[in-house]
Motif scaffolding. Structure first.
Motif, PDB file in Angstrom:
ATOM      1  N   PRO A  80     -25.851 -27.664   5.740  1.00  0.00           N
ATOM      2  CA  PRO A  80     -24.849 -26.672   6.156  1.00  0.00           C
ATOM      3  C   PRO A  80     -23.647 -26.604   5.225  1.00  0.00           C
ATOM      4  N   LEU A  84     -22.331 -23.270   3.410  1.00  0.00           N
ATOM      5  CA  LEU A  84     -20.967 -22.780   3.558  1.00  0.00           C
ATOM      6  C   LEU A  84     -20.319 -22.535   2.197  1.00  0.00           C
ATOM      7  N   SER A 434     -26.017 -22.362   7.398  1.00  0.00           N
ATOM      8  CA  SER A 434     -24.721 -23.008   7.629  1.00  0.00           C
ATOM      9  C   SER A 434     -24.571 -23.515   9.053  1.00  0.00           C
TER      10      SER A 434
END
Length: 472
Positions: A80, A84, A434
């Motif tokens: 994640p 991001l 994400s």
């Protein structure tokens, strides 16, 4: 003169004290920064913040963006965080602030996505339930399901999403004729491929075949998906549908329960080990004691490593369940552990028990549970977060557990804002890489029946995006 002497004396004392503080401070302050960095990453969040108050040097390090990015990787995983960083949605946000925002999550915002009308005579995905919806290689992939009249569907649809939030989708249909039509199957993501198992067709026949779907994204001709039957040898799970499944370590598939032959609910657990090139697989039954009771319409959610959470479903006596089980493997030994919790913080009028819900692992290392229905088939539209870090069997030793206080905090209901979806069950949901965005498609919904829905069941064909609200 006396005042001047006292002033010099006081100033000298402060200077001496300051020098003394710096010279007598903990030896840890003279360690190299990379050593301090490694030490801080071994500490819980509260200790890192306390560490920052000891001196300016440590505060600078303990509040640094590089440290908090590493903390996010430690607590949330690399996947994640990398997603991001690749997204435009978090540019300019500091990792410490983001960590705090995620920790304090208390609401979601729902968007009903617009769908571009395809060229020609193509149609959009029809309303359905008990289908599969996965996020793979930057695309949403929708397959099968059941629709009005108890009929099964055998179509596959794809829509490119990429790394960023978007309010418009363009579905692309693939006509391959395989796998055969079904609903109540399981489908998980392994790398850039899908692994599909089981399901039920509209003649009530339970399946136990295993398929591989490879998703390829190219500029021309766009998204392509090819399905093929997987060679799994002579040992495989009994036929079933309405079971639960998930991926383990991006290389194995796990299934549990479901409705087997003659309509009996199952309680067995199987794991599929896949070859590196996904050319063949080997099914193996996991036999442990204790184990979760038989059920269908429940969820399995992988939470990292070899740990998986099972929640809810409908039991053999048609009762709707609210129990939580952890499946863990240590040195090749599998074990089911029931997770007890206190429902003292569940508001009056709400119930955690549900079947036909969705449960997804979201940003921050928690489970986001949405929708489903209760024993009386009343559908739900509520969002709940299950904080798995407070489960005794996962991270905390029983001796450190302030039992009722923490067990009560395991569940938290989130406020829902925006274009709130109708109450629904047997929908499907998946998260982007994400873990911040949840896509929800279809399901059986509440609302006024149309003349074409004489069965009393209303199916939905809309798609929603549920965004975690990160407060500033």
């Amino acid at each position: 003169m006396a005042e001047s002497s006292r002033s010099r004396s006081s100033s000298s004392s402060r200077t001496t004290a300051t020098n003394s503080d710096e010279s007598s401070s903990s030896p840890i302050t003279i360690l190299a920064q990379d050593h301090l960095f490694s030490i801080l990453l071994l500490l819980p969040i509260e200790s890192i913040l306390c560490f920052a108050m000891t001196c300016r040097k440590l505060k600078f390090l303990a509040y640094s963006d590089s440290l908090w990015e590493s903390v996010c990787r430690r607590d949330w995983g690399n996947f994640p965080v990398d997603a991001l960083k690749a997204s435009n949605s978090v540019q300019g946000i500091h990792w410490k602030k983001l960590y705090q925002q995620v920790h304090q999550l208390d609401s979601v915002y729902c968007h009903k996505l617009l769908v571009e009308t395809p060229d020609g005579d193509e149609v959009l995905p029809s309303p359905r339930a008990s289908h599969s919806l996965n996020f793979v290689n930057g695309c949403l992939v929708l397959f099968g399901g059941g629709c009005e009249g108890g009929r099964h569907l055998d179509d596959t649809w794809m829509a490119y999403v990429g790394n960023d939030f978007r309010k418009t989708l363009k579905w692309q249909k693939t006509d391959s004729g395989i796998p055969s039509g079904r609903f109540g199957h399981s489908c998980v993501v392994i790398g850039d491929s899908l692994i599909l198992f089981g399901g039920i067709n509209d003649r009530g026949i339970r399946q136990n075949d295993t398929w591989v779907g490879q998703v390829i994204l190219q500029e021309t001709p766009g998204i392509t998906l090819s399905w093929r039957l997987l060679d799994v040898g002579v040992v495989f799970p009994p036929p079933r549908g309405a079971h639960a499944g998930c991926c383990l370590d991006n290389k194995r598939m796990l299934i549990h329960g479901g409705i087997g032959l003659s309509g009996f609910r199952l309680g067995d657990t199987w794991v599929l080990d896949l070859s590196e090139n996904l050319c063949f697989g080997t099914w193996q039954e996991i036999v442990t004691h204790p184990f979760p009771p038989s059920r269908s319409g429940h969820t399995l959610t992988h939470i990292g490593g070899t740990q998986t959470i099972l929640f809810g479903g409908r039991g053999s006596g048609y009762e709707v369940l609210n129990d939580v089980w952890l499946l863990s493997a240590s040195e090749g030994h599998w074990r089911w552990i029931q997770q007890l919790f206190d429902v003292g913080n569940v508001p009056q009028g709400f119930s955690l028990a549900r079947v036909g819900h969705s449960a997804n692992f979201i940003l921050g290392g928690r489970l986001l549970i949405y929708g489903g229905e209760d024993t009386d088939r009343h559908r739900k539209d509520d969002f709940w977060v299950l904080d798995i870090s407070l489960m005794p069997s996962i991270k905390m030793r029983p001796s450190n557990l302030q039992s009722k206080g923490l067990l009560r905090k395991m569940w938290r209901r989130l406020e829902s804002m925006g274009e709130k979806p109708n109450c629904r069950s047997f929908h499907r949901a998946c998260v982007d890489p994400s873990g911040r965005y949840l896509y929800v498609f279809g399901g059986m919904v509440d609302g006024l029946l149309q003349p074409s829905e004489p069965s009393g069941l209303r199916f939905d064909g809309g798609i929603f995006l549920v965004e975690l609200v990160l407060q500033s």
